[in-house]
Design a protein around this motif. Structure first.
Motif, PDB file in Angstrom:
ATOM      1  N   SER A  22       0.831  -1.204   0.000  1.00 47.19           N
ATOM      2  CA  SER A  22       0.000   0.000   0.000  1.00 47.19           C
ATOM      3  C   SER A  22       0.867   1.255   0.000  1.00 47.19           C
ATOM      4  CB  SER A  22      -0.914   0.013   1.237  1.00 47.19           C
ATOM      5  OG  SER A  22      -1.434   1.317   1.440  1.00 47.19           O
ATOM      6  N   PHE A  24      -0.174   4.119   0.440  1.00 45.56           N
ATOM      7  CA  PHE A  24      -0.659   4.975   1.533  1.00 45.56           C
ATOM      8  C   PHE A  24       0.019   4.593   2.851  1.00 45.56           C
ATOM      9  CE2 PHE A  24      -4.144   4.623  -1.567  1.00 45.56           C
ATOM     10  CZ  PHE A  24      -4.301   5.970  -1.907  1.00 45.56           C
ATOM     11  N   ARG A  27       3.798   5.590   2.857  1.00 44.96           N
ATOM     12  CA  ARG A  27       4.163   6.987   3.165  1.00 44.96           C
ATOM     13  C   ARG A  27       4.216   7.205   4.675  1.00 44.96           C
ATOM     14  NH1 ARG A  27      -1.401   9.743   0.749  1.00 44.96           N
ATOM     15  NH2 ARG A  27      -0.257   9.468  -1.192  1.00 44.96           N
ATOM     16  N   LEU A  46      -5.771  -7.813   3.345  1.00 45.83           N
ATOM     17  CA  LEU A  46      -6.902  -6.966   2.951  1.00 45.83           C
ATOM     18  C   LEU A  46      -8.107  -7.771   2.473  1.00 45.83           C
ATOM     19  CD1 LEU A  46      -5.031  -3.939   1.307  1.00 45.83           C
ATOM     20  CD2 LEU A  46      -5.978  -4.121   3.616  1.00 45.83           C
ATOM     21  N   LYS A  49      -9.758  -8.848   6.667  1.00 43.57           N
ATOM     22  CA  LYS A  49      -9.281  -7.780   7.552  1.00 43.57           C
ATOM     23  C   LYS A  49      -9.458  -8.151   9.015  1.00 43.57           C
ATOM     24  CE  LYS A  49     -10.420  -4.528   3.958  1.00 43.57           C
ATOM     25  NZ  LYS A  49     -11.392  -3.618   3.410  1.00 43.57           N
ATOM     26  N   LYS A  61     -12.516   1.176   6.440  1.00 41.51           N
ATOM     27  CA  LYS A  61     -11.989  -0.194   6.537  1.00 41.51           C
ATOM     28  C   LYS A  61     -10.692  -0.342   5.737  1.00 41.51           C
ATOM     29  CE  LYS A  61     -16.687  -2.119   6.896  1.00 41.51           C
ATOM     30  NZ  LYS A  61     -17.443  -0.869   6.871  1.00 41.51           N
ATOM     31  N   SER A  62      -9.893   0.722   5.700  1.00 37.84           N
ATOM     32  CA  SER A  62      -8.670   0.702   4.890  1.00 37.84           C
ATOM     33  C   SER A  62      -7.443   0.918   5.767  1.00 37.84           C
ATOM     34  CB  SER A  62      -8.749   1.791   3.812  1.00 37.84           C
ATOM     35  OG  SER A  62      -8.889   3.058   4.403  1.00 37.84           O
ATOM     36  N   VAL A  63      -6.296   0.508   5.217  1.00 34.53           N
ATOM     37  CA  VAL A  63      -5.019   0.823   5.837  1.00 34.53           C
ATOM     38  C   VAL A  63      -4.455   2.039   5.089  1.00 34.53           C
ATOM     39  CG1 VAL A  63      -4.519  -1.530   6.552  1.00 34.53           C
ATOM     40  CG2 VAL A  63      -3.730  -0.781   4.305  1.00 34.53           C
ATOM     41  N   PRO A  64      -3.609   2.833   5.742  1.00 36.34           N
ATOM     42  CA  PRO A  64      -3.062   2.637   7.086  1.00 36.34           C
ATOM     43  C   PRO A  64      -3.977   3.175   8.195  1.00 36.34           C
ATOM     44  CG  PRO A  64      -2.156   4.630   6.109  1.00 36.34           C
ATOM     45  CD  PRO A  64      -3.059   4.035   5.064  1.00 36.34           C
ATOM     46  N   GLU A  75      -6.582   7.566   7.643  1.00 38.89           N
ATOM     47  CA  GLU A  75      -6.297   8.356   6.441  1.00 38.89           C
ATOM     48  C   GLU A  75      -4.843   8.839   6.471  1.00 38.89           C
ATOM     49  OE1 GLU A  75      -8.362   9.186   3.584  1.00 38.89           O
ATOM     50  OE2 GLU A  75      -9.290   7.436   4.445  1.00 38.89           O
ATOM     51  N   SER A  76      -4.105   8.399   5.448  1.00 34.73           N
ATOM     52  CA  SER A  76      -2.648   8.566   5.478  1.00 34.73           C
ATOM     53  C   SER A  76      -2.189  10.012   5.626  1.00 34.73           C
ATOM     54  CB  SER A  76      -2.030   7.939   4.231  1.00 34.73           C
ATOM     55  OG  SER A  76      -2.527   8.549   3.072  1.00 34.73           O
TER      56      SER A  76
HETATM   57  N1  LIG Z   1      -7.507   7.686   1.440  1.00 39.59           N
HETATM   58  C1  LIG Z   1      -6.938   6.554   2.100  1.00 39.59           C
HETATM   59  C2  LIG Z   1      -6.747   5.438   1.107  1.00 39.59           C
HETATM   60  C3  LIG Z   1      -6.271   4.148   1.784  1.00 39.59           C
HETATM   61  C4  LIG Z   1      -6.466   2.942   0.887  1.00 39.59           C
HETATM   62  O1  LIG Z   1      -7.118   3.019  -0.185  1.00 39.59           O
HETATM   63  N2  LIG Z   1      -5.947   1.809   1.349  1.00 39.59           N
HETATM   64  C5  LIG Z   1      -6.145   0.567   0.631  1.00 39.59           C
HETATM   65  C6  LIG Z   1      -4.842  -0.181   0.457  1.00 39.59           C
HETATM   66  S1  LIG Z   1      -3.804   0.683  -0.667  1.00 39.59           S
HETATM   67  C7  LIG Z   1      -7.063  -0.315   1.468  1.00 39.59           C
HETATM   68  O2  LIG Z   1      -6.850  -0.526   2.628  1.00 39.59           O
HETATM   69  N3  LIG Z   1      -8.126  -0.780   0.828  1.00 39.59           N
HETATM   70  C8  LIG Z   1      -9.086  -1.588   1.496  1.00 39.59           C
HETATM   71  C9  LIG Z   1      -9.592  -2.703   0.653  1.00 39.59           C
HETATM   72  O3  LIG Z   1      -8.914  -3.057  -0.318  1.00 39.59           O
HETATM   73  O4  LIG Z   1     -10.638  -3.233   0.988  1.00 39.59           O
HETATM   74  C10 LIG Z   1      -5.617   6.955   2.784  1.00 39.59           C
HETATM   75  O5  LIG Z   1      -5.029   7.955   2.352  1.00 39.59           O
HETATM   76  O6  LIG Z   1      -5.244   6.330   3.774  1.00 39.59           O
END
Ligand SMILES: N[C@@H](CCC(=O)N[C@@H](CS)C(=O)NCC(=O)O)C(=O)O
Length: 248
Positions: A22, A24, A27, A46, A49, A61-64, A75-76
């Motif tokens: 990722s 995100f 960074r 992913l 989760k 529900k996203s990383v980081p 939110e990164s």
């Molecule tokens: N806007 C978010 C984007 C984060 C994002 O899109 N993360 C992806 C991995 S690159 C994720 O966890 N996606 C969840 C999924 O695939 O269900 C940030 O800046 O943290």
């Protein structure tokens, strides 16, 4: 796993939920390394989760996700700003600051960081998820079309390259460098996967120099994944999405 240098003790608890591929999450890892703080790292699957991730980031529900003393930050870019603003992260003797002190320079850095996510990251994500080669090429065309303006931004931040080669200008690596840094392995990988050179030495010389110089930094060598691993990952996702689209 731990970040760089010496700090982060004193009973503070720091955990990062991420995924190796990722941009995100990368960074945030770049920033934590630059700040020299130790943290525990949790690699998320992913497709399956963890409860911790779903509890800490129930909206996206996203990383980081960074968890500081039990309190999640999502939110990164918001995480990067938290890291930069919270005294704990500077307590390790690190003199690194991501955002400049001057309000106008901060606004400029935030503008270009938003540009990276909105104009480059967003269409790139669509390309990543596309089901056909044509669709992928179309979205990557939008990414490529956004690069010349980013070159202008780097020129603005470095006084045409006279003030260093990073978006942080005379201050060295800064906020936008870290934001874009997570994408650096993918810029290299795309060249291997599809022949697309996004930061081209002739068309965008400042970004081409940025890519080279950023990759030489200790922080990049320590944190960023190997390009061949990213190439394999990109090919795997493309193949998966092509098969899924063909089956629909
Ligand atoms: N806007 C978010 C984007 C984060 C994002 O899109 N993360 C992806 C991995 S690159 C994720 O966890 N996606 C969840 C999924 O695939 O269900 C940030 O800046 O943290």
């Amino acid at each position: 796993m731990a970040g760089g240098g010496g700090g982060g003790g004193g009973g503070e608890e720091l955990k990062l939920l991420g995924h190796w591929g990722s941009g995100f999450a990368l960074r945030v890892r770049l920033a934590l390394y630059l700040k020299g703080v130790h943290y525990s790292y949790v690699e998320e699957d992913l497709r399956n989760k963890s409860d911790l991730l779903l509890r800490c980031n129930p909206v996206h529900k996203s990383v980081p996700v960074l968890i500081h003393n039990g309190r999640p930050i999502c939110e990164s870019q918001i995480i990067l700003q938290y890291i930069d603003e919270t005294p704990f992260f500077s307590g390790s003797g690190s003199t690194c600051t991501l955002l400049p002190a001057d309000p106008h320079e901060r606004a400029v850095a935030r503008f270009w960081a938003a540009y990276v996510d909105n104009e480059i990251g967003a269409p790139w994500d669509k390309a990543f998820r596309a089901g056909t080669e044509e669709e992928r090429a179309e979205w990557m065309g939008k990414v490529a079309a956004a690069v010349p303006s980013l070159e202008r931004g780097l020129s603005e931040c470095t006084d045409g390259g006279r003030n260093g080669c990073f978006f942080g200008g005379a201050g060295g690596v800064g906020y936008v460098d870290v934001v874009l840094g997570g994408v650096a392995p993918y810029v290299h990988a795309m060249e291997k996967v599809s022949g697309l050179r996004l930061f081209d030495g002739e068309k965008t010389p400042l970004l081409a120099a940025w890519l080279e110089r950023f990759g030489e930094l200790e922080v990049a060598r320590a944190v960023l994944p190997d390009v061949d691993r990213v190439v394999g990952y990109v090919r795997m996702i493309h193949a998966k999405n092509t098969a899924k689209a063909a089956a629909e």
